[in-house]
Write a protein that holds these residues in place. Structure first.
Motif, PDB file in Angstrom:
ATOM      1  N   ASP A  21      -1.211   6.238  -6.678  1.00 60.07           N
ATOM      2  CA  ASP A  21      -2.656   6.341  -6.454  1.00 60.07           C
ATOM      3  C   ASP A  21      -3.049   7.337  -5.374  1.00 60.07           C
ATOM      4  O   ASP A  21      -4.239   7.554  -5.140  1.00 60.07           O
ATOM      5  CB  ASP A  21      -3.217   4.965  -6.090  1.00 60.07           C
ATOM      6  CG  ASP A  21      -2.987   3.951  -7.199  1.00 60.07           C
ATOM      7  OD1 ASP A  21      -2.862   4.380  -8.365  1.00 60.07           O
ATOM      8  OD2 ASP A  21      -2.912   2.747  -6.898  1.00 60.07           O
ATOM      9  N   GLY A  22      -2.089   7.931  -4.688  1.00 60.51           N
ATOM     10  CA  GLY A  22      -2.413   8.935  -3.687  1.00 60.51           C
ATOM     11  C   GLY A  22      -2.590   8.363  -2.292  1.00 60.51           C
ATOM     12  O   GLY A  22      -2.487   7.148  -2.066  1.00 60.51           O
ATOM     13  N   PRO A  23      -2.878   9.246  -1.301  1.00 58.27           N
ATOM     14  CA  PRO A  23      -2.966   8.806   0.100  1.00 58.27           C
ATOM     15  C   PRO A  23      -4.042   7.767   0.354  1.00 58.27           C
ATOM     16  O   PRO A  23      -3.969   7.037   1.346  1.00 58.27           O
ATOM     17  CB  PRO A  23      -3.262  10.114   0.857  1.00 58.27           C
ATOM     18  CG  PRO A  23      -2.804  11.208  -0.060  1.00 58.27           C
ATOM     19  CD  PRO A  23      -3.043  10.699  -1.447  1.00 58.27           C
ATOM     20  N   GLU A  24      -5.083   7.685  -0.506  1.00 51.89           N
ATOM     21  CA  GLU A  24      -6.150   6.713  -0.266  1.00 51.89           C
ATOM     22  C   GLU A  24      -5.625   5.278  -0.290  1.00 51.89           C
ATOM     23  O   GLU A  24      -6.185   4.388   0.358  1.00 51.89           O
ATOM     24  CB  GLU A  24      -7.260   6.867  -1.304  1.00 51.89           C
ATOM     25  CG  GLU A  24      -7.928   8.241  -1.315  1.00 51.89           C
ATOM     26  CD  GLU A  24      -7.121   9.256  -2.105  1.00 51.89           C
ATOM     27  OE1 GLU A  24      -6.175   8.829  -2.827  1.00 51.89           O
ATOM     28  OE2 GLU A  24      -7.399  10.474  -1.992  1.00 51.89           O
ATOM     29  N   ALA A  25      -4.559   5.042  -1.048  1.00 48.89           N
ATOM     30  CA  ALA A  25      -4.028   3.676  -1.146  1.00 48.89           C
ATOM     31  C   ALA A  25      -3.458   3.193   0.177  1.00 48.89           C
ATOM     32  O   ALA A  25      -3.395   1.982   0.419  1.00 48.89           O
ATOM     33  CB  ALA A  25      -2.948   3.611  -2.234  1.00 48.89           C
ATOM     34  N   ARG A  26      -3.072   4.103   1.071  1.00 45.17           N
ATOM     35  CA  ARG A  26      -2.489   3.704   2.350  1.00 45.17           C
ATOM     36  C   ARG A  26      -3.511   3.111   3.293  1.00 45.17           C
ATOM     37  O   ARG A  26      -3.147   2.518   4.328  1.00 45.17           O
ATOM     38  CB  ARG A  26      -1.817   4.909   3.017  1.00 45.17           C
ATOM     39  CG  ARG A  26      -0.580   5.409   2.324  1.00 45.17           C
ATOM     40  CD  ARG A  26       0.547   4.376   2.403  1.00 45.17           C
ATOM     41  NE  ARG A  26       0.978   4.136   3.764  1.00 45.17           N
ATOM     42  CZ  ARG A  26       1.955   4.821   4.358  1.00 45.17           C
ATOM     43  NH1 ARG A  26       2.603   5.759   3.689  1.00 45.17           N
ATOM     44  NH2 ARG A  26       2.303   4.547   5.602  1.00 45.17           N
ATOM     45  N   GLU A  27      -4.805   3.258   2.980  1.00 43.54           N
ATOM     46  CA  GLU A  27      -5.832   2.729   3.873  1.00 43.54           C
ATOM     47  C   GLU A  27      -6.025   1.230   3.724  1.00 43.54           C
ATOM     48  O   GLU A  27      -6.758   0.619   4.492  1.00 43.54           O
ATOM     49  CB  GLU A  27      -7.170   3.439   3.600  1.00 43.54           C
ATOM     50  CG  GLU A  27      -7.127   4.938   3.858  1.00 43.54           C
ATOM     51  CD  GLU A  27      -8.451   5.606   3.563  1.00 43.54           C
ATOM     52  OE1 GLU A  27      -9.397   4.856   3.218  1.00 43.54           O
ATOM     53  OE2 GLU A  27      -8.547   6.832   3.680  1.00 43.54           O
ATOM     54  N   ARG A  28      -5.365   0.615   2.753  1.00 41.24           N
ATOM     55  CA  ARG A  28      -5.528  -0.814   2.541  1.00 41.24           C
ATOM     56  C   ARG A  28      -4.850  -1.600   3.661  1.00 41.24           C
ATOM     57  O   ARG A  28      -3.729  -1.299   4.049  1.00 41.24           O
ATOM     58  CB  ARG A  28      -4.935  -1.221   1.191  1.00 41.24           C
ATOM     59  CG  ARG A  28      -5.289  -2.641   0.776  1.00 41.24           C
ATOM     60  CD  ARG A  28      -4.763  -2.985  -0.596  1.00 41.24           C
ATOM     61  NE  ARG A  28      -3.308  -3.104  -0.616  1.00 41.24           N
ATOM     62  CZ  ARG A  28      -2.640  -3.604  -1.643  1.00 41.24           C
ATOM     63  NH1 ARG A  28      -3.286  -3.991  -2.735  1.00 41.24           N
ATOM     64  NH2 ARG A  28      -1.330  -3.701  -1.605  1.00 41.24           N
ATOM     65  N   ALA A  85       0.831  -1.202   0.000  1.00 36.55           N
ATOM     66  CA  ALA A  85       0.000   0.000   0.000  1.00 36.55           C
ATOM     67  C   ALA A  85       0.866   1.253   0.000  1.00 36.55           C
ATOM     68  O   ALA A  85       0.550   2.249  -0.657  1.00 36.55           O
ATOM     69  CB  ALA A  85      -0.923  -0.008   1.216  1.00 36.55           C
ATOM     70  N   GLU A  86       1.969   1.210   0.722  1.00 37.91           N
ATOM     71  CA  GLU A  86       2.881   2.357   0.754  1.00 37.91           C
ATOM     72  C   GLU A  86       3.481   2.608  -0.624  1.00 37.91           C
ATOM     73  O   GLU A  86       3.653   3.752  -1.049  1.00 37.91           O
ATOM     74  CB  GLU A  86       3.983   2.109   1.771  1.00 37.91           C
ATOM     75  CG  GLU A  86       4.957   3.253   1.931  1.00 37.91           C
ATOM     76  CD  GLU A  86       6.011   2.973   2.967  1.00 37.91           C
ATOM     77  OE1 GLU A  86       6.985   3.750   3.028  1.00 37.91           O
ATOM     78  OE2 GLU A  86       5.868   1.978   3.711  1.00 37.91           O
ATOM     79  N   GLU A 125       0.882   4.143  -2.965  1.00 35.28           N
ATOM     80  CA  GLU A 125       0.569   5.543  -2.690  1.00 35.28           C
ATOM     81  C   GLU A 125       1.320   6.478  -3.626  1.00 35.28           C
ATOM     82  O   GLU A 125       0.859   7.578  -3.926  1.00 35.28           O
ATOM     83  CB  GLU A 125       0.921   5.857  -1.236  1.00 35.28           C
ATOM     84  CG  GLU A 125       0.576   7.279  -0.825  1.00 35.28           C
ATOM     85  CD  GLU A 125       1.084   7.611   0.563  1.00 35.28           C
ATOM     86  OE1 GLU A 125       0.727   8.681   1.094  1.00 35.28           O
ATOM     87  OE2 GLU A 125       1.854   6.795   1.122  1.00 35.28           O
TER      88      GLU A 125
END
Length: 630
Positions: free
Chosen positions: A74-81, A67-68, A71
């Motif tokens: 894909d932006g900060p939203e990808a870090r929520e995975r 996820a990092e 990011e």
């Protein structure tokens, strides 16, 4: 091509299973530059960009950092995975099954030390000696740990690499596991991609302002080339360490290169040949080692790892003072072993990661885990709909002791999200089973089988069929690589002239992996005991079966000798069959007792005997002998 000019390019290669990820490949199959800047370094060949990017992406999955990495694009939203370590668990499980419970070095013929005949004894003694030396070396060099390091890289990334070297200080061969991202073989079209004649290990060194060091690139090169004149350490005009040819003064004072000790020159062609201690035929090639460093600021041109300018390089110096500038290693092979995780395709050099076929399933698992985490929040802290509140000052918060005053038509409704959470969890289980099926890892191999639901032994054996084929194929890709590694270890000890290896003949040693399946030890022990007792199994076969079942037997030959040393019933039967005390003593591993000379039988005199008659007449039968059965 006209109408084909807008067609999408489809890249199919050893890493095309990652093309589904936008961060890895765009329409032209090129990795995203901001996510993989290492693969886009100016000195990295274009053919290796996708390989290095794939290694970094797989390492991110292994460290729960996918996820990092996503990011970046894909932006900060990808870090929520959510990432819960499923890829790492699969890698560790497959690694444990590939290596087995333990690993043993064996030399065929070492168990035949009791073979009759001088030739058989000599061959068996040599095999046993080499086996002992290799095992002692493996213990000193921590070979099991090196194997664990390299094999985990192979299972995760698809490739593992070993680098061997003779250490003049330690007086032994050293083996190191190298990250395959540093490995750059020069593959020619006519070598099949298996045994390159030139190999580079290269990586960048970050700038160190405290020590006044600029950003650099270090490259270690092994190259097979024709044997040249010997060289010696020296320095150039700038004081940098280099190697210069060894020369002698000619008749007119000109320098003449000398020939190395033991080398031979063909007067017609000028070719230099050398007879190595492991070969009967002179060889015209040797392996040269170069360890050089460049400042990145000095590389102003179109250079790659294979064409870096040697004029701008600075060379390393070994612990014994040898400058590593085309140092002749006095061997005719590259001391580098590349271990592919799978059997490579024809004309292919690289292996494939064990995560290749299941990576998309892991992405689905991460998404489902993320959705499940969000749904569990609404289940633990439910959503409420409230109407008809009479007190506008009341705090609308779900907490213990909260009281809301509702009017006559007031209503409180709770939204139950537990069914959605239950479905998500079942979906996660389905995805986990799907990943295990695709990876050919049954539940018993993953350790997720409920012991109360364990099937019969036969059903368990059948369920392990996919795992058997997986491990069999992976071990097939490794067998000849480790045989080659052990052959190189023997040759390097001979080249280093280690005193313990004097007179050694290189033997075909093997690295045997231990069992990986759960076994019924009591059942196997009963089976081998009955087989040996009934004479349908030899003791050697029985011991091998016990080793494969995981019994703590370190050496089969020593175990067999200890068993025979206590087999007195077998020794008694051997004595009755042969009547040879020496053979029986050798079977028991003992020294035969010295047999005293049997004294003559002298009968006691009787009462009727006359002492004067002790001297009988010649030919007369002694008295008292008739009828005496003694």
């Amino acid at each position: 091509m006209g109408w084909l000019s807008g067609a999408k390019q489809v890249v199919i290669d050893a890493w095309s299973w990652l093309n589904y990820k936008p961060i890895y490949a765009n329409d032209r199959g090129i990795p995203y530059r901001r996510a993989f800047p290492e693969a886009k370094a100016t000195w990295v060949p274009a053919a290796d960009e996708r390989r290095l990017a794939a290694y970094k992406l797989l390492a991110a999955y292994d460290h729960n950092q996918a996820a990092e990495l996503a990011e970046v694009r894909d932006g900060p939203e990808a870090r929520e995975r959510r990432e819960f370590g499923d890829p790492s668990m699969f890698v560790d499980t497959i690694l444990a099954h590939v290596l087995g419970r333990e690993q043993h070095i064996t030399v065929p013929g070492a168990e035949n030390t009791g073979t009759t005949g001088s030739q058989g004894e000599s061959a068996a003694a040599m095999a046993e000696r080499v086996q002992t030396l290799l095992r002692d070396w493996a213990d000193t060099e921590l070979l099991p740990m090196r194997i664990q390091q390299s094999e985990r890289k192979a299972v995760l990334l698809g490739d593992g690499v070993y680098r061997l070297a003779w250490d003049p200080t330690k007086r032994r061969v050293t083996v190191r596991s190298v990250d395959p991202g540093f490995y750059f073989p020069v593959l020619e079209e006519d070598d099949g991609g298996e045994f390159p004649s030139r190999v580079h290990f290269a990586w960048e060194l970050a700038e160190d302002t405290r020590r006044g060091l600029k950003a650099r690139i270090r490259r270690i090169t092994y190259e097979l080339a024709p044997i040249g004149a010997p060289t010696s350490p020296s320095t150039d005009t700038d004081g940098r360490p280099v190697r210069v040819p060894v020369t002698v003064e000619g008749p007119e004072g000109e320098p003449i290169p000398v020939i190395g000790q033991g080398d031979t020159v063909d007067p017609d062609t000028g070719t230099i040949t050398r007879l190595y201690p492991w070969s009967d035929t002179p060889s015209p090639v040797t392996c040269y080692l170069t360890d050089a460093t460049w400042n990145l600021d000095d590389l102003k041109g179109d250079y790659d790892v294979d064409s870096l300018p040697m004029a701008k390089a600075s060379y390393a110096v070994r612990s014994d003072g040898e400058v590593l500038d085309r140092l002749d290693l006095l061997i005719d092979f590259l001391p580098v072993i590349h271990v592919p995780n799978t059997v490579p395709d024809a004309e292919e050099h690289w292996g494939q990661s064990s995560l290749a076929k299941v990576l998309q399933v892991f992405d689905e698992l991460a998404s489902s885990d993320t959705d499940s985490s969000r749904a569990s929040a609404t289940t633990g802290l439910p959503m409420l709909a409230v109407s008809g509140v009479t007190d506008s000052r009341s705090q609308m918060a779900v907490e213990p002791g909260a009281v809301w005053k509702l009017g006559d038509t007031g209503k409180l409704t709770a939204v139950d999200t537990s069914p959605a959470l239950r479905e998500l969890r079942e979906h996660v289980h389905d995805l986990a089973d799907r990943a295990a099926t695709v990876a050919r890892l049954p539940a018993v191999a993953l350790g997720t089988l409920d012991p109360t639901k364990a099937p019969s032994g036969y059903a368990l054996e059948v369920s392990l069929g996919p795992l058997d084929s997986l491990i069999g194929s992976m071990r097939l890709a490794r067998d000849h690589k480790y045989a080659l590694l052990l052959k190189m270890v023997q040759r390097l000890h001979l080249a280093g002239q280690h005193p313990d290896w004097v007179g050694i003949t290189v033997q075909p040693a093997k690295l045997v992996f231990g069992p990986y399946k759960p076994t019924d030890r009591n059942g196997i022990l009963t089976m081998v005991t009955l087989g040996v007792e009934k004479g349908v199994l030899s003791k050697e076969t029985a011991i091998r079966m016990l080793i494969e079942a995981g019994f703590p037997i370190e050496d089969a030959e020593d175990e067999l000798r200890r068993i025979d040393a206590r087999s007195f019933d077998d020794a008694r039967a051997l004595a009755d069959a042969l009547g040879n005390v020496e053979e029986v003593a050798a079977f028991l591993g003992r020294k035969a007792p010295d047999e005293p000379e049997t004294p003559p039988v002298r009968l006691p005199p009787t009462e009727d005997d006359d002492p004067e008659d002790d001297e009988e007449a010649p030919g007369q039968e002694p008295r008292g002998s008739r009828g005496n059965t003694a």
